[in-house]
Design a protein around this motif. Structure first.
Motif, mmCIF file in Angstrom:
data_model
loop_
_atom_site.group_PDB
_atom_site.id
_atom_site.type_symbol
_atom_site.label_atom_id
_atom_site.label_comp_id
_atom_site.label_asym_id
_atom_site.label_seq_id
_atom_site.Cartn_x
_atom_site.Cartn_y
_atom_site.Cartn_z
ATOM 1 N N LYS A 161 -16.562 10.950 146.342
ATOM 2 C CA LYS A 161 -15.756 9.717 145.915
ATOM 3 C C LYS A 161 -15.100 10.220 144.665
ATOM 4 O O LYS A 161 -14.189 9.733 143.883
ATOM 5 N N GLN A 162 -16.035 11.154 143.903
ATOM 6 C CA GLN A 162 -15.643 11.434 142.443
ATOM 7 C C GLN A 162 -14.220 12.082 142.394
ATOM 8 O O GLN A 162 -13.477 11.938 141.553
ATOM 9 N N SER A 163 -13.935 12.914 143.551
ATOM 10 C CA SER A 163 -12.353 13.640 143.592
ATOM 11 C C SER A 163 -11.429 12.707 144.312
ATOM 12 O O SER A 163 -10.362 13.384 144.317
ATOM 13 N N TYR A 164 -11.437 11.378 144.489
ATOM 14 C CA TYR A 164 -10.456 10.536 145.067
ATOM 15 C C TYR A 164 -9.255 10.642 144.225
ATOM 16 O O TYR A 164 -7.959 10.747 145.000
ATOM 17 N N PRO A 165 -9.349 10.405 142.977
ATOM 18 C CA PRO A 165 -7.916 10.681 142.139
ATOM 19 C C PRO A 165 -7.152 11.911 142.445
ATOM 20 O O PRO A 165 -5.891 12.124 142.902
ATOM 21 N N GLU A 166 -8.088 13.044 142.436
ATOM 22 C CA GLU A 166 -7.540 14.306 142.711
ATOM 23 C C GLU A 166 -6.814 14.582 144.280
ATOM 24 O O GLU A 166 -5.539 15.163 144.845
ATOM 25 N N TYR A 167 -7.655 13.797 145.069
ATOM 26 C CA TYR A 167 -7.264 13.979 146.495
ATOM 27 C C TYR A 167 -5.926 12.958 146.961
ATOM 28 O O TYR A 167 -5.004 13.406 147.660
ATOM 29 N N LEU A 168 -5.908 12.023 146.268
ATOM 30 C CA LEU A 168 -4.652 11.209 146.270
ATOM 31 C C LEU A 168 -3.655 11.833 145.538
ATOM 32 O O LEU A 168 -2.315 12.142 146.240
ATOM 33 N N GLU A 169 -3.486 12.752 144.760
ATOM 34 C CA GLU A 169 -2.578 13.465 144.252
ATOM 35 C C GLU A 169 -2.318 14.651 145.192
ATOM 36 O O GLU A 169 -0.796 14.952 145.449
ATOM 37 N N LEU A 170 -3.279 15.264 145.600
ATOM 38 C CA LEU A 170 -2.954 16.488 146.742
ATOM 39 C C LEU A 170 -1.942 15.770 147.867
ATOM 40 O O LEU A 170 -1.300 16.319 148.528
ATOM 41 N N HIS A 174 2.150 16.132 150.065
ATOM 42 C CA HIS A 174 2.757 16.344 151.526
ATOM 43 C C HIS A 174 2.975 15.078 152.247
ATOM 44 O O HIS A 174 2.763 14.952 153.434
ATOM 45 N N ALA A 175 3.443 14.018 151.640
ATOM 46 C CA ALA A 175 3.485 12.933 152.106
ATOM 47 C C ALA A 175 5.036 12.340 152.122
ATOM 48 O O ALA A 175 6.134 13.350 151.380
ATOM 49 N N ARG A 176 5.426 11.426 152.931
ATOM 50 C CA ARG A 176 6.759 11.246 152.799
ATOM 51 C C ARG A 176 7.003 9.549 152.611
ATOM 52 O O ARG A 176 6.033 8.778 152.612
ATOM 53 N N SER A 177 8.188 8.971 152.328
ATOM 54 C CA SER A 177 8.429 7.499 152.286
ATOM 55 C C SER A 177 7.728 6.855 153.276
ATOM 56 O O SER A 177 8.093 7.244 154.539
ATOM 57 N N GLY A 178 6.773 6.036 153.089
ATOM 58 C CA GLY A 178 6.275 5.435 154.252
ATOM 59 C C GLY A 178 4.929 5.770 154.574
ATOM 60 O O GLY A 178 4.126 5.276 155.803
ATOM 61 N N THR A 179 4.466 7.058 154.363
ATOM 62 C CA THR A 179 3.241 7.345 154.624
ATOM 63 C C THR A 179 2.021 6.483 154.258
ATOM 64 O O THR A 179 2.144 5.817 153.040
#
Ligand code: DHB
Ligand code: MG
Length: 241
Positions: A161-170, A174-179
């Motif tokens: 959980k500590q790394s959630y902000p980093e995982y969100l940015e990662l 590799h996301a698209r509009s609507g992911t």
């Protein structure tokens, strides 16, 4: 401590939920499962193998939450899924089962013991064609992806959980509009609103809420509190702009 702060501390202390309350939550989850969920031999096998090897059974998502992920994947017509935190592969397997035959699921696990366990469970479920399980740090695995890697349609974050902000940015790389991005365990029995709680995991979750708030790449987001066989927790969901 103010009255409301002491209430939060009481709620979120380890033995806060009295036994009767937890038993009722679990019984209701059993009721939901008995009525609405189909028997899933691959998931049963995964749970049995995980417990047999001495791993904890509280780390993976509940069966009814797994069904929700499956429904969201189908509703969105997702073909490519990214998962942070494989653990035993329970959510990995249920998400892969929701994909079409030409679907693809990349799951990342940093612990070699968990990775080995997941490999066994995924092979047993017959999903090695769809699931690409990688051992390593999320940051390194994501950066190793080809620049031409197509975007992921659905992302499930369920790791440290500590790394959630980093995982969100990662994820957003590799996301698209609507992911659709789903993040597990973001409430932690109300620990997130206890100002006296400075555990790294809780600090990370508060930073996640701040990151989701007015994020330039997030169209909208919410979080839902849940009770059930896994206690009192919740998940967040965000749609990419
Ligand atoms: C924990 C982690 C999880 O992802 C979860 O669903 C439940 C508990 C934990 O680290 O305690
Ligand atoms: Mg979780």
């Amino acid at each position: 401590m103010t009255q409301s702060n002491s209430n939060i501390s009481r709620l979120s202390s380890n033995n806060s939920t009295d036994l009767d309350t937890q038993q009722v939550w679990t019984a209701v989850d059993d009721y939901i499962e008995a009525h609405l969920l189909e028997d899933n031999p691959a998931l049963n096998q995964t749970l049995e193998n995980t417990v047999r090897q001495g791993y904890p059974s509280h780390l993976h998502i509940a069966a009814n939450q797994a069904q929700m992920l499956s429904m969201l994947i189908k509703m969105n017509g997702a073909k490519r899924i990214l998962e942070f935190g494989t653990f035993a592969g329970y959510s990995t397997i249920v998400m892969a089962q929701a994909l079409p035959a030409d679907g693809y699921l990349l799951t990342i696990e940093s612990r070699d013991t968990h990775y080995a366990l997941a490999q066994e469970n995924i092979a047993h479920a017959g999903l090695t064609d769809i699931i690409d399980a990688r051992l390593g740090l999320a940051n390194e695995v994501i950066h190793s992806l080809d620049a031409t890697t197509p975007a992921f349609d659905f992302i499930f974050i369920d790791a440290d959980k500590q790394s959630y902000p980093e995982y969100l940015e990662l994820s957003l790389r590799h996301a698209r509009s609507g992911t659709l991005i789903i993040l597990d365990n973001v409430i932690r029995a109300a620990e997130i609103i206890d100002p006296n709680n400075h555990k790294p995991s809780i600090v990370g979750l508060r930073e996640l809420f701040q990151a989701l708030q007015n994020h330039p790449q997030i169209a909208e987001s919410t979080a839902i509190q849940t009770v059930g066989c896994k206690g009192y927790d919740g998940f967040a969901m965000a749609v990419v702009k």
